[in-house]
Design an enzyme around this catalytic site. Structure first.
Site, PDB file in Angstrom:
ATOM      1  N   ASN A   1       0.604  -1.149   0.169  1.00  0.00           N
ATOM      2  CA  ASN A   1       0.193   0.013   0.147  1.00  0.00           C
ATOM      3  C   ASN A   1       0.989   1.437   0.092  1.00  0.00           C
ATOM      4  O   ASN A   1       1.468   1.394   1.949  1.00  0.00           O
ATOM      5  CB  ASN A   1      -0.617  -0.120   1.526  1.00  0.00           C
ATOM      6  CG  ASN A   1      -1.752   1.456   1.222  1.00  0.00           C
ATOM      7  OD1 ASN A   1      -1.610   2.305   0.418  1.00  0.00           O
ATOM      8  ND2 ASN A   1      -2.381   1.322   2.445  1.00  0.00           N
ATOM      9  N   TRP A   2       1.013   2.013  -1.490  1.00  0.00           N
ATOM     10  CA  TRP A   2       1.837   2.684  -1.351  1.00  0.00           C
ATOM     11  C   TRP A   2       1.617   3.964  -0.715  1.00  0.00           C
ATOM     12  O   TRP A   2       2.837   5.125  -0.049  1.00  0.00           O
ATOM     13  CB  TRP A   2       2.353   2.878  -2.730  1.00  0.00           C
ATOM     14  CG  TRP A   2       3.393   1.584  -3.975  1.00  0.00           C
ATOM     15  CD1 TRP A   2       3.617   1.136  -2.998  1.00  0.00           C
ATOM     16  CD2 TRP A   2       3.740   1.887  -4.655  1.00  0.00           C
ATOM     17  NE1 TRP A   2       4.189   0.538  -3.686  1.00  0.00           N
ATOM     18  CE2 TRP A   2       4.450   0.717  -5.224  1.00  0.00           C
ATOM     19  CE3 TRP A   2       3.724   3.045  -5.951  1.00  0.00           C
ATOM     20  CZ2 TRP A   2       4.454   0.005  -6.416  1.00  0.00           C
ATOM     21  CZ3 TRP A   2       3.790   2.094  -7.005  1.00  0.00           C
ATOM     22  CH2 TRP A   2       4.563   1.138  -6.955  1.00  0.00           C
ATOM     23  N   LYS A   3       0.091   4.330  -0.028  1.00  0.00           N
ATOM     24  CA  LYS A   3      -0.584   5.598   0.231  1.00  0.00           C
ATOM     25  C   LYS A   3      -0.023   6.321  -0.335  1.00  0.00           C
ATOM     26  O   LYS A   3      -0.092   6.375  -1.734  1.00  0.00           O
ATOM     27  CB  LYS A   3       0.421   5.748   1.698  1.00  0.00           C
ATOM     28  CG  LYS A   3      -0.428   4.526   2.608  1.00  0.00           C
ATOM     29  CD  LYS A   3      -0.166   4.697   3.772  1.00  0.00           C
ATOM     30  CE  LYS A   3      -0.391   3.038   4.816  1.00  0.00           C
ATOM     31  NZ  LYS A   3      -0.211   3.468   6.616  1.00  0.00           N
TER      32      LYS A   3
ATOM     33  N   HIS B   1      -9.710   1.140   4.945  1.00  0.00           N
ATOM     34  CA  HIS B   1      -8.341   1.392   4.983  1.00  0.00           C
ATOM     35  C   HIS B   1      -8.498   2.341   6.053  1.00  0.00           C
ATOM     36  O   HIS B   1      -9.274   3.445   5.823  1.00  0.00           O
ATOM     37  CB  HIS B   1      -7.227   2.587   4.332  1.00  0.00           C
ATOM     38  CG  HIS B   1      -5.986   2.122   5.036  1.00  0.00           C
ATOM     39  ND1 HIS B   1      -5.762   2.916   5.584  1.00  0.00           N
ATOM     40  CD2 HIS B   1      -5.223   1.717   4.888  1.00  0.00           C
ATOM     41  CE1 HIS B   1      -4.287   3.011   6.021  1.00  0.00           C
ATOM     42  NE2 HIS B   1      -4.273   1.717   5.884  1.00  0.00           N
TER      43      HIS B   1
ATOM     44  N   GLU C   1      -7.005   4.961   7.369  1.00  0.00           N
ATOM     45  CA  GLU C   1      -6.831   6.396   7.704  1.00  0.00           C
ATOM     46  C   GLU C   1      -8.078   6.704   7.045  1.00  0.00           C
ATOM     47  O   GLU C   1      -8.318   8.378   6.504  1.00  0.00           O
ATOM     48  CB  GLU C   1      -5.525   6.266   5.779  1.00  0.00           C
ATOM     49  CG  GLU C   1      -4.238   6.388   7.055  1.00  0.00           C
ATOM     50  CD  GLU C   1      -3.293   5.701   6.373  1.00  0.00           C
ATOM     51  OE1 GLU C   1      -2.848   5.479   5.541  1.00  0.00           O
ATOM     52  OE2 GLU C   1      -2.131   5.312   7.122  1.00  0.00           O
TER      53      GLU C   1
ATOM     54  N   GLU D   1      -6.213  -4.823   9.852  1.00  0.00           N
ATOM     55  CA  GLU D   1      -5.214  -3.635  10.581  1.00  0.00           C
ATOM     56  C   GLU D   1      -5.516  -3.198  12.150  1.00  0.00           C
ATOM     57  O   GLU D   1      -5.828  -2.403  11.941  1.00  0.00           O
ATOM     58  CB  GLU D   1      -4.551  -3.464   9.444  1.00  0.00           C
ATOM     59  CG  GLU D   1      -4.585  -3.543   7.849  1.00  0.00           C
ATOM     60  CD  GLU D   1      -3.867  -2.400   7.321  1.00  0.00           C
ATOM     61  OE1 GLU D   1      -2.411  -2.877   7.127  1.00  0.00           O
ATOM     62  OE2 GLU D   1      -4.105  -1.739   7.270  1.00  0.00           O
TER      63      GLU D   1
ATOM     64  N   GLY E   1       1.993   1.890  11.096  1.00  0.00           N
ATOM     65  CA  GLY E   1       2.880   3.123  10.606  1.00  0.00           C
ATOM     66  C   GLY E   1       3.833   3.950  12.189  1.00  0.00           C
ATOM     67  O   GLY E   1       4.078   4.880  12.041  1.00  0.00           O
TER      68      GLY E   1
ATOM     69  N   SER F   1       2.338  -2.316  10.507  1.00  0.00           N
ATOM     70  CA  SER F   1       4.253  -1.953  10.558  1.00  0.00           C
ATOM     71  C   SER F   1       4.958  -3.881   9.962  1.00  0.00           C
ATOM     72  O   SER F   1       5.740  -4.448  10.794  1.00  0.00           O
ATOM     73  CB  SER F   1       4.259  -2.101  11.994  1.00  0.00           C
ATOM     74  OG  SER F   1       4.229  -0.840  12.593  1.00  0.00           O
TER      75      SER F   1
ATOM     76  N   GLY G   1       2.924  -1.338   4.083  1.00  0.00           N
ATOM     77  CA  GLY G   1       2.651   0.023   4.294  1.00  0.00           C
ATOM     78  C   GLY G   1       4.049   0.987   3.962  1.00  0.00           C
ATOM     79  O   GLY G   1       4.518   0.764   2.266  1.00  0.00           O
ATOM     80  N   GLY G   2       4.586   1.592   4.845  1.00  0.00           N
ATOM     81  CA  GLY G   2       6.074   1.849   4.386  1.00  0.00           C
ATOM     82  C   GLY G   2       6.982   0.458   4.127  1.00  0.00           C
ATOM     83  O   GLY G   2       7.675   1.322   3.351  1.00  0.00           O
TER      84      GLY G   2
HETATM   85  P1  PGA Z   1       2.237   0.367   7.657  1.00  0.00           P
HETATM   86  O1  PGA Z   1       1.004   0.087   7.260  1.00  0.00           O
HETATM   87  O2  PGA Z   1       2.927  -1.199   7.339  1.00  0.00           O
HETATM   88  O3  PGA Z   1       3.183   1.423   7.539  1.00  0.00           O
HETATM   89  O4  PGA Z   1       2.212  -0.012   9.050  1.00  0.00           O
HETATM   90  C1  PGA Z   1       0.014  -0.359   6.818  1.00  0.00           C
HETATM   91  C2  PGA Z   1      -1.530  -0.261   6.218  1.00  0.00           C
HETATM   92  O5  PGA Z   1      -1.430   0.579   6.403  1.00  0.00           O
HETATM   93  O6  PGA Z   1      -1.432  -0.495   5.472  1.00  0.00           O
END
Ligand code: PGA
Length: 248
Positions: A9-11, A94, A96, A166, A172, A212, A233-234
Site C-alpha cells: 500500500n504505497w499510500k 483503510h 486512514e 489492521e 506506521g 508495521s 505500508g512503509g
Molecule cells: P504500515 O502500514 O506497514 O506502514 O504500518 C500498513 C497499512 O496501513 O496498510
C-alpha cells in the site's frame, strides 16, 4: 490451500518516475514466487505501472474508489474507471480513510458491493484503535466492522474478497500485534465468515495482517495458520524491503 497474498500500500507516495523505479525492481523477483504480489498505487501512476508490469505476475491495485458509477462527485474515481485501467484489486475501508475522510461502515459496505459488481477484488480493512484494544473491545469492533462491510454480499461475491486485519495502533508506528494475537483475531474473523457463509467460503477467503510488517517480522507473521498474507505500508516503498517480505 489459500495462496498467500502480499500487497504493498504505497499510500500518498511515488511520482511516476519513482513508481516505475520501484515496480521495475519488484517485478522480476515477483515472477519467481508463488506468492501473489500486488502493488496498490496512487491513481496518478496506475496507467504507467500497468504498462511496466505487463507480462509479469505482479497484480495492480488501487487504494480507494467511489460507490457510484458516475456523476457529479468532484475528485472521485469510479470502479468503472479502475476497471478501464486494468486494476485487479482495490483497498476499501483503510483506517486512514475511516479516520481522516469519515468513511463509515455503511460507506465501506457500498464500496465493497460496487467493487464486486464491477469485477474488482476488494481488500477490505478492519481493525481496532488502541483505546478499543485496551478496553478489551477488539473482537466486538472487528465483528461490527466485518458484518457491516459484507452486509448483502452473497456467497459468490465473497469469493472475490480479501480481508486485511489492521490494528490501527500498529499502522506506521513500528508496533506490531504479536503474531499470535493477530492470528487469534484473524481466526475469529474467519469464524464470523463461517457463521454467515459456511465453511467452504470461510476456508477460501484470504485474510491478511497489516501494521508495521517488515522483513524482520514477516516470517513469523506468515507462519501463523490463519494469516494468509500482509498489507504492507512503509516497507513496501523500498524494493529490497518489500521483496524480503514477499520472500518470507
Ligand atoms: P504500515 O502500514 O506497514 O506502514 O504500518 C500498513 C497499512 O496501513 O496498510
Amino acid at each position: 490451500m489459500r495462496r498467500p497474498i502480499i500487497a504493498g500500500n504505497w499510500k500518498m507516495n511515488k511520482t511516476i518516475s519513482e513508481a516505475l523505479g520501484l515496480v521495475n525492481e519488484i517485478k522480476e523477483e515477483a515472477n519467481k514466487t508463488d506468492v501473489e504480489v500486488v502493488v496498490c498505487c496512487p491513481f496518478t501512476v496506475i496507467s504507467e505501472v500497468k504498462k511496466a508490469i505487463e507480462g509479469s505476475k505482479v497484480k495492480l491495485g488501487a487504494q480507494n474508489m467511489h460507490w457510484e458509477d458516475e456523476g457529479a462527485f468532484t475528485g472521485e474515481i469510479s470502479a468503472n474507471m479502475l476497471k478501464d485501467l486494468g486494476v485487479d484489486y482495490v483497498i476499501i475501508g483503510h483506517s486512514e480513510r475511516r479516520q481522516y475522510f469519515n468513511e463509515t461502515d455503511e460507506i465501506v459496505n457500498k464500496k465493497v458491493i460496487k467493487a464486486i459488481e464491477k469485477g474488482l477484488n476488494p481488500i477490505v480493512c478492519v481493525g481496532e484503535t488502541l483505546d478499543e484494544r485496551e478496553k478489551n473491545r477488539t473482537f466486538d469492533v472487528v465483528k461490527e466492522q466485518t458484518l457491516a462491510a459484507f452486509r448483502d454480499v452473497s456467497n459468490d461475491g465473497m469469493k472475490d474478497v480479501v480481508i486485511a486485519y489492521e490494528p490501527i495502533w500498529a499502522i506506521g508506528t513500528g508496533k506490531t500485534a504479536s503474531s499470535q494475537d493477530a492470528n487469534e483475531v484473524i481466526a475469529y474473523i474467519r469464524s464470523l465468515l463461517e457463521n454467515k457463509y459456511g465453511i467452504e467460503i470461510s476456508e477460501e477467503v484470504r485474510i491478511q495482517y497489516g501494521g508495521s510488517v517488515k522483513p524482520s517480522n514477516a516470517t513469523e507473521i506468515m507462519n501463523e495458520t490463519d494469516i494468509d498474507g500482509a498489507l504492507v505500508g512503509g516497507a513496501s516503498l523500498k524494493a529490497e524491503e518489500f521483496l524480503e517480505i514477499v520472500n518470507f
